[in-house]
Design a protein around this motif. Structure first.
Motif, PDB file in Angstrom:
ATOM      1  N   ASP A   1      11.561  21.362 -20.908  1.00 52.75           N
ATOM      2  CA  ASP A   1      12.132  22.600 -20.838  1.00 52.75           C
ATOM      3  C   ASP A   1      11.096  23.449 -21.069  1.00 52.75           C
ATOM      4  O   ASP A   1      11.553  24.466 -21.336  1.00 52.75           O
ATOM      5  CB  ASP A   1      13.480  22.758 -21.876  1.00 52.75           C
ATOM      6  N   GLY A   2      10.041  23.269 -20.446  1.00 50.50           N
ATOM      7  CA  GLY A   2       8.936  24.579 -20.335  1.00 50.50           C
ATOM      8  C   GLY A   2       8.106  24.464 -21.622  1.00 50.50           C
ATOM      9  O   GLY A   2       7.230  25.372 -21.617  1.00 50.50           O
ATOM     10  N   LEU A   3       8.435  23.508 -22.552  1.00 51.48           N
ATOM     11  CA  LEU A   3       7.510  23.607 -23.668  1.00 51.48           C
ATOM     12  C   LEU A   3       6.316  22.774 -23.775  1.00 51.48           C
ATOM     13  O   LEU A   3       5.473  22.833 -24.726  1.00 51.48           O
ATOM     14  CB  LEU A   3       8.468  23.184 -25.058  1.00 51.48           C
ATOM     15  N   CYS A   4       5.911  21.901 -22.730  1.00 54.56           N
ATOM     16  CA  CYS A   4       4.889  21.336 -22.425  1.00 54.56           C
ATOM     17  C   CYS A   4       3.498  22.305 -22.526  1.00 54.56           C
ATOM     18  O   CYS A   4       3.713  23.349 -21.837  1.00 54.56           O
ATOM     19  CB  CYS A   4       4.761  20.425 -21.192  1.00 54.56           C
ATOM     20  N   ASP A   5       2.355  22.084 -23.217  1.00 58.36           N
ATOM     21  CA  ASP A   5       1.432  22.802 -23.426  1.00 58.36           C
ATOM     22  C   ASP A   5       0.264  22.507 -22.216  1.00 58.36           C
ATOM     23  O   ASP A   5      -0.624  23.092 -22.305  1.00 58.36           O
ATOM     24  CB  ASP A   5       0.672  22.683 -24.586  1.00 58.36           C
ATOM     25  N   ARG A   6       0.600  21.719 -21.309  1.00 52.39           N
ATOM     26  CA  ARG A   6      -0.495  21.132 -20.050  1.00 52.39           C
ATOM     27  C   ARG A   6      -0.007  22.235 -19.117  1.00 52.39           C
ATOM     28  O   ARG A   6       0.851  22.578 -18.785  1.00 52.39           O
ATOM     29  CB  ARG A   6      -0.275  19.765 -19.606  1.00 52.39           C
ATOM     30  N   LEU A   7      -1.140  22.280 -18.056  1.00 47.18           N
ATOM     31  CA  LEU A   7      -0.982  22.774 -16.633  1.00 47.18           C
ATOM     32  C   LEU A   7      -0.467  21.709 -15.928  1.00 47.18           C
ATOM     33  O   LEU A   7      -0.584  20.848 -15.824  1.00 47.18           O
ATOM     34  CB  LEU A   7      -2.147  23.048 -16.213  1.00 47.18           C
ATOM     35  N   ALA A   8       0.448  22.358 -14.758  1.00 47.24           N
ATOM     36  CA  ALA A   8       0.932  21.620 -13.992  1.00 47.24           C
ATOM     37  C   ALA A   8      -0.169  21.112 -12.671  1.00 47.24           C
ATOM     38  O   ALA A   8      -0.907  21.816 -12.779  1.00 47.24           O
ATOM     39  CB  ALA A   8       2.063  22.214 -13.137  1.00 47.24           C
TER      40      ALA A   8
ATOM     41  N   VAL B   1      -1.663  20.525  -9.154  1.00 46.43           N
ATOM     42  CA  VAL B   1      -1.769  21.535  -8.082  1.00 46.43           C
ATOM     43  C   VAL B   1      -0.740  21.072  -7.165  1.00 46.43           C
ATOM     44  O   VAL B   1      -0.489  20.099  -6.978  1.00 46.43           O
ATOM     45  CB  VAL B   1      -3.162  21.446  -7.636  1.00 46.43           C
ATOM     46  N   GLY B   2       0.394  22.030  -6.823  1.00 45.79           N
ATOM     47  CA  GLY B   2       1.581  21.671  -5.774  1.00 45.79           C
ATOM     48  C   GLY B   2       2.604  21.073  -6.466  1.00 45.79           C
ATOM     49  O   GLY B   2       3.605  21.035  -5.608  1.00 45.79           O
ATOM     50  N   GLU B   3       2.618  21.215  -7.666  1.00 49.80           N
ATOM     51  CA  GLU B   3       3.737  20.387  -8.376  1.00 49.80           C
ATOM     52  C   GLU B   3       4.319  21.582  -9.363  1.00 49.80           C
ATOM     53  O   GLU B   3       3.722  22.416  -9.881  1.00 49.80           O
ATOM     54  CB  GLU B   3       3.216  19.123  -8.962  1.00 49.80           C
ATOM     55  N   THR B   4       5.360  21.155 -10.040  1.00 51.28           N
ATOM     56  CA  THR B   4       5.620  22.160 -11.099  1.00 51.28           C
ATOM     57  C   THR B   4       5.520  21.397 -12.440  1.00 51.28           C
ATOM     58  O   THR B   4       6.054  21.942 -13.520  1.00 51.28           O
ATOM     59  CB  THR B   4       7.318  22.137 -10.871  1.00 51.28           C
ATOM     60  N   GLN B   5       5.386  20.106 -12.552  1.00 51.05           N
ATOM     61  CA  GLN B   5       5.036  19.401 -14.022  1.00 51.05           C
ATOM     62  C   GLN B   5       3.783  18.658 -13.946  1.00 51.05           C
ATOM     63  O   GLN B   5       2.861  18.731 -13.028  1.00 51.05           O
ATOM     64  CB  GLN B   5       6.187  18.199 -14.086  1.00 51.05           C
TER      65      GLN B   5
ATOM     66  N   ARG C   1       0.244  27.328 -12.869  1.00 43.52           N
ATOM     67  CA  ARG C   1       1.251  27.025 -13.610  1.00 43.52           C
ATOM     68  C   ARG C   1       1.385  26.367 -14.805  1.00 43.52           C
ATOM     69  O   ARG C   1       0.684  25.238 -14.577  1.00 43.52           O
ATOM     70  CB  ARG C   1       2.243  26.433 -12.567  1.00 43.52           C
ATOM     71  N   GLY C   2       2.184  26.517 -15.593  1.00 44.04           N
ATOM     72  CA  GLY C   2       2.086  25.735 -16.887  1.00 44.04           C
ATOM     73  C   GLY C   2       3.251  24.602 -16.402  1.00 44.04           C
ATOM     74  O   GLY C   2       4.297  24.773 -15.538  1.00 44.04           O
ATOM     75  N   CYS C   3       3.181  23.420 -17.124  1.00 40.33           N
ATOM     76  CA  CYS C   3       4.383  22.325 -16.844  1.00 40.33           C
ATOM     77  C   CYS C   3       5.726  22.821 -17.144  1.00 40.33           C
ATOM     78  O   CYS C   3       5.897  23.433 -18.251  1.00 40.33           O
ATOM     79  CB  CYS C   3       3.921  21.064 -17.652  1.00 40.33           C
ATOM     80  N   GLU C   4       6.738  22.586 -16.433  1.00 38.55           N
ATOM     81  CA  GLU C   4       7.943  22.901 -16.829  1.00 38.55           C
ATOM     82  C   GLU C   4       8.760  21.729 -17.313  1.00 38.55           C
ATOM     83  O   GLU C   4       9.793  21.797 -17.711  1.00 38.55           O
ATOM     84  CB  GLU C   4       8.903  23.286 -15.503  1.00 38.55           C
ATOM     85  N   GLY C   5       8.008  20.731 -17.865  1.00 42.57           N
ATOM     86  CA  GLY C   5       8.499  19.754 -18.509  1.00 42.57           C
ATOM     87  C   GLY C   5       9.148  19.677 -20.034  1.00 42.57           C
ATOM     88  O   GLY C   5       8.416  20.877 -20.455  1.00 42.57           O
TER      89      GLY C   5
END
Length: 184
Positions: free
Chosen positions: A58-65, A67-71, A52-56
């Protein structure tokens, strides 16, 4: 029936039974349909995109989340690794400790400090942790200093293996507590 192995029956007569050889009755192989190939490729892409991509931001962060987190680690507020020589590296760790790379660099720095100094120019042992002055019978150090250096090297490597095993056990315990699935 003379040449048969016990409990072996004679081969059936194909001509009498009307069976065709397998290669004559099998259909000609055909390539997969284009739609099937596209569906297979799509499934492979979805398997890769499970991270998953980072949701930080507003979802514009280009890093991966994480593992087990949303950010990502930065948006979760994880501190930077302090580094092995006091200067922080760019990685973030959950507990603010050293990352695996810095731990390895620190290990090798300790090993380099613990290794004996190079052989002296006068043919005498430079000593290990203290000046020695004995004659060199083995290249670099006298037997007494060589054994002392090997004992220290073995002790340092044992400490490193124990620390690495403890770190793996702690990570596995944390993953088990969070319910993170094992990759294999």
């Amino acid at each position: 029936m003379d040449g048969l192995v016990p409990h072996q029956s004679p081969a059936p007569d194909r001509a009498a039974s009307g069976d065709q050889p397998r290669w004559e009755s099998a259909p000609t192989p055909t390539p997969d349909r284009w739609e099937d190939v596209q569906e297979h490729q799509q499934q492979l892409r979805h398997g890769v995109e499970r991270e998953r991509g980072c949701e930080g931001d507003d979802g514009l962060c280009d890093r991966l989340a994480v593992v087990g987190e949303t950010q990502c680690a930065e948006h979760l507020g994880w501190p930077l690794c302090p580094g092995h020589d006091g200067s922080s590296c760019a990685r973030r760790t959950r507990d603010g400790g050293q990352c695996a790379t810095c731990q390895g660099q620190e290990h090798y720095a300790r090993m380099a400090d613990a290794l004996p100094e190079p052989e002296s120019d006068n043919g005498r042992c430079p000593g290990y942790n203290a000046p020695c002055g004995r004659g060199i019978t083995i290249v670099g150090l006298c037997p007494r200093c060589r054994i002392a250096s090997q004992h220290d090297r073995d002790r340092i490597e044992k400490e490193w293996r124990e620390a690495a095993a403890a770190a793996v056990a702690a990570a596995e315990a944390e993953e088990a507590a969070q319910g993170v699935p094992v990759p294999f």
